[in-house]
Design an enzyme around this catalytic site. Structure first.
Site, PDB file in Angstrom:
ATOM      1  N   HIS A  62      62.347  73.728  28.131  1.00 27.76           N
ATOM      2  CA  HIS A  62      62.580  75.165  28.200  1.00 27.76           C
ATOM      3  C   HIS A  62      64.062  75.531  28.107  1.00 27.76           C
ATOM      4  O   HIS A  62      64.935  74.793  28.565  1.00 27.76           O
ATOM      5  CB  HIS A  62      61.919  75.779  29.436  1.00 27.76           C
ATOM      6  CG  HIS A  62      62.499  75.400  30.755  1.00 27.76           C
ATOM      7  ND1 HIS A  62      63.514  76.123  31.353  1.00 27.76           N
ATOM      8  CD2 HIS A  62      62.185  74.410  31.630  1.00 27.76           C
ATOM      9  CE1 HIS A  62      63.790  75.592  32.535  1.00 27.76           C
ATOM     10  NE2 HIS A  62      63.016  74.543  32.727  1.00 27.76           N
ATOM     11  N   GLU A 205      59.801  79.599  31.249  1.00 30.23           N
ATOM     12  CA  GLU A 205      59.241  78.530  32.084  1.00 30.23           C
ATOM     13  C   GLU A 205      59.462  78.818  33.559  1.00 30.23           C
ATOM     14  O   GLU A 205      58.592  78.515  34.390  1.00 30.23           O
ATOM     15  CB  GLU A 205      59.877  77.187  31.716  1.00 30.23           C
ATOM     16  CG  GLU A 205      59.217  75.974  32.372  1.00 30.23           C
ATOM     17  CD  GLU A 205      59.752  75.656  33.770  1.00 30.23           C
ATOM     18  OE1 GLU A 205      59.081  74.894  34.510  1.00 30.23           O
ATOM     19  OE2 GLU A 205      60.839  76.184  34.136  1.00 30.23           O
ATOM     20  N   GLU A 206      60.603  79.392  33.891  1.00 32.59           N
ATOM     21  CA  GLU A 206      60.972  79.551  35.301  1.00 32.59           C
ATOM     22  C   GLU A 206      60.095  80.554  36.053  1.00 32.59           C
ATOM     23  O   GLU A 206      60.123  80.604  37.277  1.00 32.59           O
ATOM     24  CB  GLU A 206      62.441  79.958  35.423  1.00 32.59           C
ATOM     25  CG  GLU A 206      63.437  78.901  34.960  1.00 32.59           C
ATOM     26  CD  GLU A 206      63.506  77.678  35.860  1.00 32.59           C
ATOM     27  OE1 GLU A 206      62.777  77.644  36.877  1.00 32.59           O
ATOM     28  OE2 GLU A 206      64.281  76.760  35.550  1.00 32.59           O
ATOM     29  N   ASP A 228      61.202  68.053  31.268  1.00 35.60           N
ATOM     30  CA  ASP A 228      61.821  68.902  32.281  1.00 35.60           C
ATOM     31  C   ASP A 228      62.685  68.012  33.158  1.00 35.60           C
ATOM     32  O   ASP A 228      62.821  66.808  32.899  1.00 35.60           O
ATOM     33  CB  ASP A 228      60.775  69.650  33.120  1.00 35.60           C
ATOM     34  CG  ASP A 228      61.278  71.018  33.568  1.00 35.60           C
ATOM     35  OD1 ASP A 228      62.464  71.125  33.955  1.00 35.60           O
ATOM     36  OD2 ASP A 228      60.495  71.979  33.548  1.00 35.60           O
TER      37      ASP A 228
END
Length: 346
Positions: A62, A205-206, A228
């Protein structure tokens, strides 16, 4: 572009979740020399396609970062904040931040009431969003001219090269893993491979891996490789959930396909790349979860780069682990072929 140069620039560009346009454009330009075509999607995912005639593989990491947004402007012009993603307010006091307004970037510092002026009972409490504010050194009138509620606030950009190949910077989560994908894309220019490869720098993504979900739906891949960060060992960290900083970590668990894990471990062994193992007995809380559930399901593997001080402005990683991750990814992607489908469900 050298990996360190890419990271120095990529980590400095603002890209708080939902406002990833600038960093998406930079990452798209970085991939263009090494792939056949690049697309930036409406949500600001970057899709870099390296064409092949074999199975379709989606590789993702991401590009968005945690950050903050202005929630209120106080009477004296101080800014109150709220988190976008997982910002812990306890790390903020004394930090310099960047406020992004319609007229450009402004600098500020995060302050709080000095402990000397607190009542004894208040000294026992930790910092929270209600006790912190941003001071930009401007009059309240000037602040209100330039800043609006909802403006994005980022950590200060600072890239520090430590000893022994360690680097401390903001936004290593997860642009260091985007750098792993870029490293692999460059290496594959000198290698023969069969797979049809899509390197995807995902958005959002967060706050829930939405970029991975929509990219998986759009591309409908045969296989997925997610990247990640994970926690590196620091004093006092639980041994079960932290790892040595000097090599990547492969996950095993219900969201990760055992055959793909096996082939990854074989690629690591054949190419002399150190690889640690961890277990994720439920969800992984990464793009791997949503990618594996796209459409009718995508067999997926997860690789993680160990990182110290996650979700701060001094996220620290080992550059050798990163570049070895790129080398491993290139050889792993080279090994994908059509015969895997026959072995996948045995």
């Amino acid at each position: 572009m050298k990996t360190a140069d890419f990271l120095r620039q990529a980590t400095a560009i603002p890209g708080v979740t939902g406002n990833e346009g600038a960093v998406a454009a930079f990452i798209a330009d970085a991939f263009r020399p090494f792939v056949d075509e690049v697309e930036i999607t409406p949500l600001n995912c970057v899709i870099a396609h390296k064409k092949g005639n074999g199975p379709k593989v989606l590789i993702c990491a991401h590009l968005d970062e945690i950050g903050m947004m202005v929630s209120k402007i106080e009477e004296d012009g101080s800014l109150r904040l709220q988190s976008v993603g997982g910002v812990d307010p306890r790390v903020l006091p004394g930090m310099r931040v960047r406020v992004f307004t319609k007229d450009g970037e402004l600098m500020g510092v995060v302050g709080a009431t000095p402990p000397h002026l607190l009542k004894d009972a208040d000294k026992k409490n930790n910092y929270n969003w209600e006790t912190l504010f941003v001071d930009m050194g401007m009059s309240a009138e000037k602040v209100r001219e330039k800043v609006k509620v909802g403006d994005t606030v980022c950590f200060e950009a600072r890239y520090v090269e430590l000893k022994n190949g360690r680097v401390a910077t903001k936004t290593a989560d997860d642009r260091a893993c985007v750098a792993i994908m870029l490293e692999a894309a460059q290496r594959l220019c000198e290698m023969k491979y069969e797979a049809d490869l899509y390197f995807v720098a995902t958005c959002q993504e967060e706050i829930g891996s939405y970029g991975a979900a929509v990219s998986g739906f759009q591309l409908d891949p045969d296989y997925g490789v997610a990247f990640d960060v994970c926690h590196a060992e620091v004093p006092g960290a639980p041994r079960f959930s932290s790892h040595k900083i000097d090599s990547l970590v492969v996950s095993k668990g219900p969201f990760l396909h055992p055959y793909l894990v096996k082939k990854l471990e074989e690629a690591a062994k054949e190419n002399g790349v150190s690889l640690q193992t961890t277990i994720d007995p439920r969800y992984t809380s990464t793009d791997a979860d949503d990618l594996s559930l796209a459409r009718a399901g995508v067999p997926t593997v997860l690789l993680s780069l160990p990182l110290k001080y996650m979700h701060t402005n001094v996220e620290t990683f080992d550059m050798h682990a990163l570049t070895e991750g790129g080398r491993l990814l290139a050889h792993y992607l080279k090994s994908f072929n059509s015969s895997w489908e026959d072995e996948l469900w045995i």
